[in-house]
Design a protein around this motif. Structure first.
Motif, mmCIF file in Angstrom:
data_model
loop_
_atom_site.group_PDB
_atom_site.id
_atom_site.type_symbol
_atom_site.label_atom_id
_atom_site.label_comp_id
_atom_site.label_asym_id
_atom_site.label_seq_id
_atom_site.Cartn_x
_atom_site.Cartn_y
_atom_site.Cartn_z
ATOM 1 N N VAL A 9 0.883 -0.886 -0.391
ATOM 2 C CA VAL A 9 0.523 0.241 0.262
ATOM 3 C C VAL A 9 0.589 1.225 0.136
ATOM 4 O O VAL A 9 2.278 1.064 1.012
ATOM 5 N N THR A 10 0.785 2.217 -0.866
ATOM 6 C CA THR A 10 1.812 3.303 -0.792
ATOM 7 C C THR A 10 0.858 4.765 -1.662
ATOM 8 O O THR A 10 0.074 4.366 -1.705
ATOM 9 N N LEU A 11 0.889 5.861 -0.998
ATOM 10 C CA LEU A 11 0.161 6.697 -1.394
ATOM 11 C C LEU A 11 0.713 7.319 -2.648
ATOM 12 O O LEU A 11 1.448 6.638 -3.278
ATOM 13 N N LYS A 12 -0.574 8.089 -3.209
ATOM 14 C CA LYS A 12 -0.970 7.905 -4.206
ATOM 15 C C LYS A 12 0.545 8.668 -4.962
ATOM 16 O O LYS A 12 0.737 10.131 -4.130
ATOM 17 N N PRO A 13 0.837 9.156 -6.197
ATOM 18 C CA PRO A 13 1.373 9.984 -6.242
ATOM 19 C C PRO A 13 1.009 11.392 -5.788
ATOM 20 O O PRO A 13 2.296 12.082 -6.368
ATOM 21 N N SER A 14 0.479 11.660 -6.729
ATOM 22 C CA SER A 14 -0.107 12.940 -6.075
ATOM 23 C C SER A 14 -0.131 13.819 -4.181
ATOM 24 O O SER A 14 -0.223 14.950 -4.215
ATOM 25 N N VAL A 15 0.044 12.839 -3.228
ATOM 26 C CA VAL A 15 -0.404 12.742 -2.022
ATOM 27 C C VAL A 15 1.216 12.940 -1.914
ATOM 28 O O VAL A 15 2.418 12.558 -1.883
ATOM 29 N N SER A 16 1.075 14.078 -1.149
ATOM 30 C CA SER A 16 2.484 15.266 0.225
ATOM 31 C C SER A 16 2.617 13.909 0.625
ATOM 32 O O SER A 16 2.100 13.222 1.495
ATOM 33 N N ASP A 17 4.451 13.454 0.926
ATOM 34 C CA ASP A 17 4.746 12.234 1.863
ATOM 35 C C ASP A 17 5.704 12.676 3.096
ATOM 36 O O ASP A 17 7.010 12.959 2.555
ATOM 37 N N PRO A 18 5.246 13.705 3.513
ATOM 38 C CA PRO A 18 6.521 13.930 4.384
ATOM 39 C C PRO A 18 7.115 13.341 5.276
ATOM 40 O O PRO A 18 8.315 13.156 5.493
ATOM 41 N N ALA A 19 6.174 11.564 5.842
ATOM 42 C CA ALA A 19 8.212 10.635 6.344
ATOM 43 C C ALA A 19 8.825 10.100 5.394
ATOM 44 O O ALA A 19 9.683 10.243 5.975
ATOM 45 N N GLY A 20 8.166 10.700 4.409
ATOM 46 C CA GLY A 20 9.416 10.253 2.758
ATOM 47 C C GLY A 20 10.249 10.915 2.566
ATOM 48 O O GLY A 20 11.345 11.040 2.465
ATOM 49 N N GLN A 21 9.691 12.139 2.871
ATOM 50 C CA GLN A 21 11.197 13.569 2.905
ATOM 51 C C GLN A 21 11.302 13.385 4.003
ATOM 52 O O GLN A 21 13.214 13.569 3.903
ATOM 53 N N THR A 22 11.465 13.076 5.362
ATOM 54 C CA THR A 22 12.040 13.038 6.523
ATOM 55 C C THR A 22 13.134 12.023 6.099
ATOM 56 O O THR A 22 14.347 12.301 6.375
ATOM 57 N N VAL A 23 12.759 11.105 5.576
ATOM 58 C CA VAL A 23 13.703 9.837 5.325
ATOM 59 C C VAL A 23 15.077 10.313 4.629
ATOM 60 O O VAL A 23 15.139 10.180 4.883
ATOM 61 N N LEU A 24 14.168 11.183 3.220
ATOM 62 C CA LEU A 24 15.408 11.193 2.691
ATOM 63 C C LEU A 24 16.220 12.823 2.902
ATOM 64 O O LEU A 24 17.227 12.599 2.723
ATOM 65 N N ALA A 25 15.924 13.482 3.943
ATOM 66 C CA ALA A 25 16.691 14.015 4.479
ATOM 67 C C ALA A 25 17.685 13.869 4.960
ATOM 68 O O ALA A 25 18.278 14.481 5.525
#
Length: 86
Positions: A9-25
């Motif tokens: 289960v994944t967020l749709k591409p158009s939905v913001s992903d703050p947790a993903g951005q935290t991991v990326l940072a």
């Protein structure tokens, strides 16, 4: 027959992903400059029974639509593997 459903289960591409951005940072701060994007999702495994792979897949699809994902903001996919019944 028994089947193992591997559900993603994944967020749709158009939905913001703050947790993903935290991991990326965090990855970039650790020197992993090759990381270009990160998206966080859910992985589930369900053991299901069914008369056939098609009926088991129909059941898993219904479970995903009704409970395991939020169709407004999430997409899902799954694979079904036949397993030995116990």
């Amino acid at each position: 027959m028994a089947y193992l459903a591997k559900i993603y289960v994944t967020l749709k591409p158009s939905v913001s992903d703050p947790a993903g951005q935290t991991v990326l940072a965090a990855l970039r701060r650790m020197g992993h400059d090759c990381a270009e994007d990160a998206r966080i999702g859910k992985y589930l495994e369900l053991r299901v029974g069914g008369d056939s792979a098609d009926s088991a897949a129909d059941s898993v699809d219904r479970m995903c639509r009704e409970l395991l994902s939020n169709p407004v903001i999430e997409d899902y996919r799954f694979e079904l593997l036949e397993i030995a019944a116990s």
